[in-house]
Scaffold this active site. Structure first.
Site, PDB file in Angstrom:
ATOM      1  N   THR A  64      12.688  12.532 -53.603  1.00 16.51           N
ATOM      2  CA  THR A  64      12.525  11.096 -53.776  1.00 16.51           C
ATOM      3  C   THR A  64      11.459  10.858 -54.840  1.00 16.51           C
ATOM      4  O   THR A  64      10.266  11.070 -54.609  1.00 16.51           O
ATOM      5  CB  THR A  64      12.134  10.428 -52.449  1.00 16.51           C
ATOM      6  OG1 THR A  64      13.161  10.679 -51.476  1.00 16.51           O
ATOM      7  CG2 THR A  64      11.983   8.925 -52.620  1.00 16.51           C
ATOM      8  N   GLY A 317      18.539   2.880 -51.067  1.00 13.08           N
ATOM      9  CA  GLY A 317      17.991   3.901 -51.950  1.00 13.08           C
ATOM     10  C   GLY A 317      17.183   4.909 -51.157  1.00 13.08           C
ATOM     11  O   GLY A 317      17.532   5.249 -50.031  1.00 13.08           O
ATOM     12  N   GLU A 318      16.090   5.411 -51.751  1.00 14.06           N
ATOM     13  CA  GLU A 318      15.181   6.405 -51.161  1.00 14.06           C
ATOM     14  C   GLU A 318      15.800   7.800 -51.065  1.00 14.06           C
ATOM     15  O   GLU A 318      15.091   8.788 -50.954  1.00 14.06           O
ATOM     16  CB  GLU A 318      14.727   5.995 -49.744  1.00 14.06           C
ATOM     17  CG  GLU A 318      14.047   4.664 -49.652  1.00 14.06           C
ATOM     18  CD  GLU A 318      13.636   4.303 -48.229  1.00 14.06           C
ATOM     19  OE1 GLU A 318      13.004   3.241 -48.061  1.00 14.06           O
ATOM     20  OE2 GLU A 318      13.968   5.081 -47.289  1.00 14.06           O
ATOM     21  N   GLY A 319      17.129   7.897 -51.039  1.00 11.46           N
ATOM     22  CA  GLY A 319      17.827   9.139 -50.726  1.00 11.46           C
ATOM     23  C   GLY A 319      18.576   9.054 -49.418  1.00 11.46           C
ATOM     24  O   GLY A 319      19.100  10.053 -48.923  1.00 11.46           O
TER      25      GLY A 319
END
Length: 354
Positions: A64, A317-319
């Site tokens: 990230t 998002g973030e992964g």
């Protein structure tokens, strides 16, 4: 540190002979041929890309990348720039969405400060690769220099190479950066030839007025800088972000190390456009975890030629999406390696027809 040029020479084309061998094994498993659909595709693809005919279930790491964006000064986000640094601390404490889903997928989250505006104190597990304390406001000047863009790419690529030496066999991408959907929309418009308004979404949840302003800002910036869509580094430097560059580098480095890369959503998709622009051969190593509700993501996936595994209306998002995709790759490889063949199970391979 290896340069991007060094890495380009290491990217190997996929071994389609291994793909055929993997498919033959899948067809001998105790099921009708093709009945596990894209799980079979994922398993065979992993074998082809890694060169391992009977792979172990790979260790997985989600990187990230965090960075700030000068374009936030134009009011394009519903959140202030301070949130980027606050979320970095949340990632490190294990309290964010990506942490929860990574634990579910038995993947490690690795947090990279590649351009956060705050100077963090010494913090355990924070990977420090800061290029600068955020990009410039690309409405008025390039987001970064070309040299900074190359450094950020090489930082991400080096992390992928280090992961390979650790024995990690599956990479996931993630991002944190207030304002990064604006940079990603600018990249998407250039690299897909779509109108800005067609690839620009609400990001953190902006209202109609701010969305209109966001589109106007991107259009004005593109008219001002006139980035060359045939030169991915030019696009990245003029309207990109450091976390986007870091993800692009991770993709190139992963491909050079023969490690498949599971993409997250819109930001990772924009980074993939940059990576493929720099190194077209790395396209084969990409797995699209999901389709984001950010309106530009569909155009990005189409340009990359990728079919997403999931469509769950995600936009965090973030992964987070990458974690779910990693779980599916792991499931596919467990099917491939642990399911019995017809011979092993003593099951007739063809049913009796009436």
């Amino acid at each position: 540190m290896m340069t991007i040029d060094d890495l380009l020479s290491l990217i190997q084309p996929p071994d389609h002979g291994l793909l055929e061998q993997a498919q033959r094994r899948l067809d001998r498993l105790t099921k009708p041929p093709g009945s596990l659909g894209r799980l079979e595709e994922l398993a065979a693809c992993y074998v082809m890309l890694t060169g391992k005919l009977m792979p172990n279930i790979p260790r997985a790491a989600v990187y990230t990348f965090a960075a700030d964006h000068g374009i936030v000064q134009e009011g394009v986000s519903a959140y202030p720039i301070e949130v980027t640094a606050q979320m970095v601390l949340n990632f490190l404490r294990g309290g964010a969405g990506v942490n929860v889903l990574a634990r579910h997928a038995d993947a490690e989250v690795r947090v990279v400060d590649i351009g956060v505006a705050v100077e963090f104190p010494a913090l355990p597990h924070l990977i420090r690769r800061k290029i600068a304390p955020g990009t410039k406001n690309f409405l008025h000047e390039p987001a970064m220099t070309r040299e900074q863009a190359i450094r950020a790419l090489e930082a991400g690529a080096t992390l992928a190479q280090e992961a390979a030496r650790e024995g990690i066999g599956l990479l996931g991408t993630g991002d944190m950066g207030i304002g990064n959907t604006t940079a990603s929309a600018a990249i998407a418009a250039l690299m897909t030839s779509e109108p800005v308004e067609a690839v620009t979404g609400r990001g953190t949840g902006i209202d109609d007025r701010r969305l209109s302003d966001k589109i106007r800002v991107i259009e004005a910036a593109l008219a001002f800088h006139r980035p060359n869509p045939d030169d991915a580094l030019d696009v990245l430097a003029k309207v990109g972000g450091f976390e986007i560059a870091g993800i692009a580098g991770l993709i190139v480095g992963g491909a050079a190390a023969r490690i498949p890369v599971v993409l997250d959503g819109f930001i990772s998709g924009a980074a993939a456009l940059i990576a493929v622009g720099v190194a077209p051969a790395c396209r084969d190593y990409l797995i699209a975890s999901h389709r984001s509700v950010e309106c530009g993501h569909g155009a990005v996936l189409k340009r990359l030629g990728l079919a997403p595994l999931l469509d769950l209306y995600l936009r965090l998002g973030e992964g987070t999406g990458a974690c779910l995709g990693i779980g599916l790759v792991q499931a596919a490889l467990k099917i491939y390696s642990q399911m019995a063949t017809f011979d092993e199970a003593g099951v007739s391979e063809r049913g009796t027809q009436c």
